[in-house]
Design an enzyme around this catalytic site. Structure first.
Site, PDB file in Angstrom:
ATOM      1  N   ASN A 197       0.835  -1.253   0.099  1.00 39.25           N
ATOM      2  CA  ASN A 197       0.389   0.134  -0.009  1.00 39.25           C
ATOM      3  C   ASN A 197       0.813   1.466   0.094  1.00 39.25           C
ATOM      4  O   ASN A 197       1.173   2.113  -0.627  1.00 39.25           O
ATOM      5  CB  ASN A 197      -0.778  -0.025   0.870  1.00 39.25           C
ATOM      6  CG  ASN A 197      -2.169   0.480   1.013  1.00 39.25           C
ATOM      7  OD1 ASN A 197      -2.070   0.958  -0.043  1.00 39.25           O
ATOM      8  ND2 ASN A 197      -2.131   1.060   2.003  1.00 39.25           N
ATOM      9  N   ILE A 227      -5.281   4.572  -7.651  1.00 38.20           N
ATOM     10  CA  ILE A 227      -5.341   3.366  -6.018  1.00 38.20           C
ATOM     11  C   ILE A 227      -5.645   3.416  -5.689  1.00 38.20           C
ATOM     12  O   ILE A 227      -4.779   4.631  -4.629  1.00 38.20           O
ATOM     13  CB  ILE A 227      -3.975   2.667  -7.193  1.00 38.20           C
ATOM     14  CG1 ILE A 227      -4.095   1.926  -8.303  1.00 38.20           C
ATOM     15  CG2 ILE A 227      -3.988   1.189  -5.972  1.00 38.20           C
ATOM     16  CD1 ILE A 227      -3.318   1.146  -8.552  1.00 38.20           C
ATOM     17  N   PRO A 228      -7.148   3.836  -4.267  1.00 37.73           N
ATOM     18  CA  PRO A 228      -7.473   4.641  -3.092  1.00 37.73           C
ATOM     19  C   PRO A 228      -6.512   4.161  -1.915  1.00 37.73           C
ATOM     20  O   PRO A 228      -7.590   3.265  -1.511  1.00 37.73           O
ATOM     21  CB  PRO A 228      -8.811   4.475  -3.288  1.00 37.73           C
ATOM     22  CG  PRO A 228      -9.214   3.019  -4.129  1.00 37.73           C
ATOM     23  CD  PRO A 228      -7.831   2.549  -5.637  1.00 37.73           C
ATOM     24  N   CYS A 229      -5.438   3.427  -2.246  1.00 34.84           N
ATOM     25  CA  CYS A 229      -5.163   3.850  -0.715  1.00 34.84           C
ATOM     26  C   CYS A 229      -5.582   4.672   1.257  1.00 34.84           C
ATOM     27  O   CYS A 229      -5.077   3.770   1.789  1.00 34.84           O
ATOM     28  CB  CYS A 229      -3.116   3.862  -0.843  1.00 34.84           C
ATOM     29  SG  CYS A 229      -2.655   5.236  -1.289  1.00 34.84           S
ATOM     30  N   HIS A 230      -5.642   5.323   0.374  1.00 29.88           N
ATOM     31  CA  HIS A 230      -6.266   5.906   1.673  1.00 29.88           C
ATOM     32  C   HIS A 230      -7.363   6.187   2.387  1.00 29.88           C
ATOM     33  O   HIS A 230      -7.913   6.309   3.217  1.00 29.88           O
ATOM     34  CB  HIS A 230      -6.259   7.972   0.983  1.00 29.88           C
ATOM     35  CG  HIS A 230      -7.459   7.825  -0.240  1.00 29.88           C
ATOM     36  ND1 HIS A 230      -6.980   8.021  -1.466  1.00 29.88           N
ATOM     37  CD2 HIS A 230      -9.003   7.956   0.498  1.00 29.88           C
ATOM     38  CE1 HIS A 230      -8.551   7.613  -2.305  1.00 29.88           C
ATOM     39  NE2 HIS A 230      -9.926   7.904  -1.801  1.00 29.88           N
TER      40      HIS A 230
END
Length: 153
Positions: free
Chosen positions: A110, A119-122
């Site tokens: 991540n 790529i929504p690592c949040h």
């Protein structure tokens, strides 16, 4: 050949890089005054990022590519499936890729995500529901989650 442009978001400058075919990275940057390239893929990415920050877009449709190991690409593909405005834990991602003991490896992957927001690592949080690690800073992670929460249906 790699091309670069910059987007001024409410939470800082984003450096967008790509080839003629796909976006390869979207990262926070302090270098927003650099020369900006203009290609169709950069323009499409820029416009979609702009729509995201205006609350008009929840999914991205431009072509992007990741560059990692088979495990990393599997994790990033799973991260991309996390719906707009929702969160899941590192443990849930590890379980969904059928490697429940890989929680730390999921976290490390991540952190190596080069396609912020897309790529929504949040959207990945700790098992206790707390915000943990974000390469852009926890304050940005919190902002992005609140932003998405305010436009969620």
């Amino acid at each position: 050949m790699t091309y670069t442009t910059y987007y001024e978001s409410p939470i800082g400058s984003l450096e967008i890089k790509g080839t003629e075919e796909a976006i390869t990275s979207i990262l926070f940057s302090e270098n927003c005054n650099a020369v900006k390239d203009d290609t169709p893929i950069l323009r499409e990415c820029y416009n979609q990022i702009d729509e995201y920050f205006k609350g008009l877009r929840k999914e991205f449709t431009f072509k992007y590519m990741t560059n990692g190991t088979a495990f990393q690409n599997k994790v990033w593909a799973e991260l991309a499936r996390v719906p707009y405005g929702e969160t899941v834990s590192y443990k849930e991602i590890a379980t969904s890729i059928e490697n429940a003991k890989a929680i730390r490896a999921v976290g490390a992957t991540n952190g190596r995500n080069r396609l912020m927001i897309v790529i929504p690592c949040h959207r990945i949080i700790g098992s206790n529901g707390g915000l943990t690690g974000y390469a852009g800073g926890l304050w940005r992670k919190e902002w992005l989650l609140q932003h998405e929460g305010s436009f969620r249906e």
